[in-house]
Design a protein around this motif. Structure first.
Motif, mmCIF file in Angstrom:
data_model
loop_
_atom_site.group_PDB
_atom_site.id
_atom_site.type_symbol
_atom_site.label_atom_id
_atom_site.label_comp_id
_atom_site.label_asym_id
_atom_site.label_seq_id
_atom_site.Cartn_x
_atom_site.Cartn_y
_atom_site.Cartn_z
ATOM 1 N N TYR A 9 0.828 -1.206 0.000
ATOM 2 C CA TYR A 9 0.000 0.000 0.000
ATOM 3 C C TYR A 9 0.866 1.261 0.000
ATOM 4 O O TYR A 9 0.615 2.197 -0.762
ATOM 5 N N VAL A 13 0.951 4.041 -2.979
ATOM 6 C CA VAL A 13 0.542 5.415 -2.690
ATOM 7 C C VAL A 13 1.660 6.401 -3.024
ATOM 8 O O VAL A 13 1.416 7.471 -3.593
ATOM 9 N N THR A 38 -7.228 13.323 -3.196
ATOM 10 C CA THR A 38 -7.245 11.882 -2.963
ATOM 11 C C THR A 38 -5.861 11.366 -2.602
ATOM 12 O O THR A 38 -5.707 10.558 -1.683
ATOM 13 N N ALA A 39 -4.847 11.830 -3.305
ATOM 14 C CA ALA A 39 -3.477 11.392 -3.033
ATOM 15 C C ALA A 39 -3.019 11.836 -1.649
ATOM 16 O O ALA A 39 -2.369 11.068 -0.934
ATOM 17 N N MET A 42 -4.649 9.570 0.917
ATOM 18 C CA MET A 42 -4.051 8.230 0.898
ATOM 19 C C MET A 42 -2.644 8.244 1.498
ATOM 20 O O MET A 42 -2.266 7.315 2.220
ATOM 21 N N LEU A 45 -2.981 8.494 5.259
ATOM 22 C CA LEU A 45 -3.363 7.193 5.803
ATOM 23 C C LEU A 45 -2.191 6.223 5.818
ATOM 24 O O LEU A 45 -2.052 5.431 6.753
ATOM 25 N N ALA A 46 -1.345 6.280 4.800
ATOM 26 C CA ALA A 46 -0.178 5.400 4.766
ATOM 27 C C ALA A 46 0.731 5.683 5.959
ATOM 28 O O ALA A 46 1.214 4.754 6.615
#
Length: 56
Positions: A9, A13, A38-39, A42, A45-46
């Motif tokens: 993931y 990302v 969006t990036a 993400m 979240l990573a």
């Protein structure tokens, strides 16, 4: 959390972020804003998942 899934993931990302940075001049403004948002979500979240996996 499965470490293999987390690594995959994070790699995906970060590659998405790199592709967006390299192609920022070629996208229309409306699409650029949505993809960038969006990036960012993400990537955030990573990093949260990385911190979580280090603490558990």
């Amino acid at each position: 959390m499965n470490n293999e899934s987390l690594v995959i993931y994070v790699i995906v990302v970060l590659c998405l972020g790199a592709v967006l940075i390299m192609s920022k001049d070629k996208m229309p403004p409306r699409l650029k804003r949505g993809m960038a948002l969006t990036a960012v979500v993400m990537i955030a979240l990573a990093f949260v998942f990385i911190i979580y996996s280090l603490l558990t």
